[in-house]
Write a protein that holds these residues in place. Structure first.
Motif, PDB file in Angstrom:
ATOM      1  N   LEU A   1     -13.419  22.331 -93.328  1.00 41.79           N
ATOM      2  CA  LEU A   1     -13.938  23.387 -94.197  1.00 41.79           C
ATOM      3  C   LEU A   1     -15.368  23.015 -94.555  1.00 41.79           C
ATOM      4  CD1 LEU A   1     -10.936  24.057 -96.612  1.00 41.79           C
ATOM      5  CD2 LEU A   1     -11.470  25.145 -94.439  1.00 41.79           C
ATOM      6  N   GLY A   2     -16.311  23.813 -94.088  1.00 44.44           N
ATOM      7  CA  GLY A   2     -17.713  23.563 -94.359  1.00 44.44           C
ATOM      8  C   GLY A   2     -18.219  24.490 -95.447  1.00 44.44           C
TER       9      GLY A   2
ATOM     10  N   CYS B   1     -18.078  29.483 -97.010  1.00 36.06           N
ATOM     11  CA  CYS B   1     -17.130  28.496 -96.490  1.00 36.06           C
ATOM     12  C   CYS B   1     -16.765  28.910 -95.069  1.00 36.06           C
ATOM     13  CB  CYS B   1     -15.887  28.440 -97.370  1.00 36.06           C
ATOM     14  SG  CYS B   1     -14.586  27.360 -96.744  1.00 36.06           S
ATOM     15  N   VAL B   2     -16.804  27.950 -94.161  1.00 35.03           N
ATOM     16  CA  VAL B   2     -16.393  28.205 -92.787  1.00 35.03           C
ATOM     17  C   VAL B   2     -15.263  27.251 -92.432  1.00 35.03           C
ATOM     18  CG1 VAL B   2     -17.074  28.262 -90.371  1.00 35.03           C
ATOM     19  CG2 VAL B   2     -18.693  28.984 -92.137  1.00 35.03           C
ATOM     20  N   ALA B   3     -14.136  27.811 -92.031  1.00 30.56           N
ATOM     21  CA  ALA B   3     -12.976  27.009 -91.647  1.00 30.56           C
ATOM     22  C   ALA B   3     -12.864  26.966 -90.131  1.00 30.56           C
ATOM     23  CB  ALA B   3     -11.708  27.601 -92.242  1.00 30.56           C
ATOM     24  N   SER B   4     -12.597  25.780 -89.603  1.00 27.38           N
ATOM     25  CA  SER B   4     -12.463  25.627 -88.154  1.00 27.38           C
ATOM     26  C   SER B   4     -11.427  24.564 -87.848  1.00 27.38           C
ATOM     27  CB  SER B   4     -13.811  25.241 -87.524  1.00 27.38           C
ATOM     28  OG  SER B   4     -14.261  24.010 -88.055  1.00 27.38           O
TER      29      SER B   4
ATOM     30  N   PHE C   1      -2.176  25.137-101.078  1.00 27.18           N
ATOM     31  CA  PHE C   1      -3.259  25.015-100.096  1.00 27.18           C
ATOM     32  C   PHE C   1      -3.419  23.559 -99.668  1.00 27.18           C
ATOM     33  CE2 PHE C   1      -4.936  29.244 -99.975  1.00 27.18           C
ATOM     34  CZ  PHE C   1      -4.374  29.803-101.112  1.00 27.18           C
ATOM     35  N   PRO C   2      -3.156  23.284 -98.384  1.00 27.68           N
ATOM     36  CA  PRO C   2      -3.230  21.905 -97.898  1.00 27.68           C
ATOM     37  C   PRO C   2      -4.623  21.446 -97.470  1.00 27.68           C
ATOM     38  CG  PRO C   2      -2.336  23.322 -96.200  1.00 27.68           C
ATOM     39  CD  PRO C   2      -2.536  24.187 -97.419  1.00 27.68           C
ATOM     40  N   TYR C   3      -5.539  22.384 -97.285  1.00 24.84           N
ATOM     41  CA  TYR C   3      -6.863  22.009 -96.776  1.00 24.84           C
ATOM     42  C   TYR C   3      -7.936  22.355 -97.805  1.00 24.84           C
ATOM     43  CZ  TYR C   3      -4.159  21.961 -92.483  1.00 24.84           C
ATOM     44  OH  TYR C   3      -3.201  21.710 -91.541  1.00 24.84           O
ATOM     45  N   TRP C   4      -8.844  21.373 -98.001  1.00 22.90           N
ATOM     46  CA  TRP C   4      -9.865  21.520 -99.031  1.00 22.90           C
ATOM     47  C   TRP C   4     -11.218  21.043 -98.525  1.00 22.90           C
ATOM     48  CZ3 TRP C   4      -9.047  23.490-103.972  1.00 22.90           C
ATOM     49  CH2 TRP C   4      -7.709  23.778-104.285  1.00 22.90           C
TER      50      TRP C   4
END
Length: 133
Positions: free
Chosen positions: A4-5, A22-25, A120-123
């Motif tokens: 997550l940027g 925010c950009v998720a990849s 939410f598992p990703y931060w």
């Protein structure tokens, strides 16, 4: 690996505006499933608060009452296995001062529990927003 940027944030006087993105990849997407990205914020001594959420599949957007009418999701989209959630924050108040975090979950939409940080598992690492009076 999911990444997550976050970008944006900074300092501004009350009444001013800032933008966050925010950009998720790196996620794995199942066919015909939704994803959810959320901006949370946390100031010292307070609980982490979900303020906006977006799901790119149907372009759905959610706002907490504390920011409704002042904050606007300007982009919630998915392209080339990247999801972007962009936020424009207007009429900023000193009480908006906080660390802002992007969070994500995949293959599950935003409905019902988007403001619950435990879902939410990703931060992301967080970006500071400071509003002076």
């Amino acid at each position: 690996e999911v990444q997550l940027g976050e970008s944006g944030g900074g300092s501004v006087q009350a009444g001013g505006s800032l933008r966050l993105s925010c950009v998720a990849s790196g996620y794995t997407s199942r066919v015909s499933t939704a994803h959810c990205l959320v901006w949370f914020r946390q100031s010292p001594g307070k609980e982490r608060e979900g303020i906006v959420a977006g799901s790119p599949t149907f372009g759905t957007k959610y706002y907490a009452d504390s920011v409704k009418g002042r904050f606007t999701i300007t982009d919630i989209s998915e392209d080339n296995n990247k999801i972007t959630l962009s936020l424009e924050m207007n009429s900023l108040k000193p009480e908006d001062t906080a660390m802002y975090y992007c969070a994500a979950r995949f293959n599950r939409g935003c409905g019902g529990s988007w403001s619950d940080r435990d879902q939410f598992p990703y931060w992301g690492q967080g970006t500071q927003v400071t509003v002076s009076s």
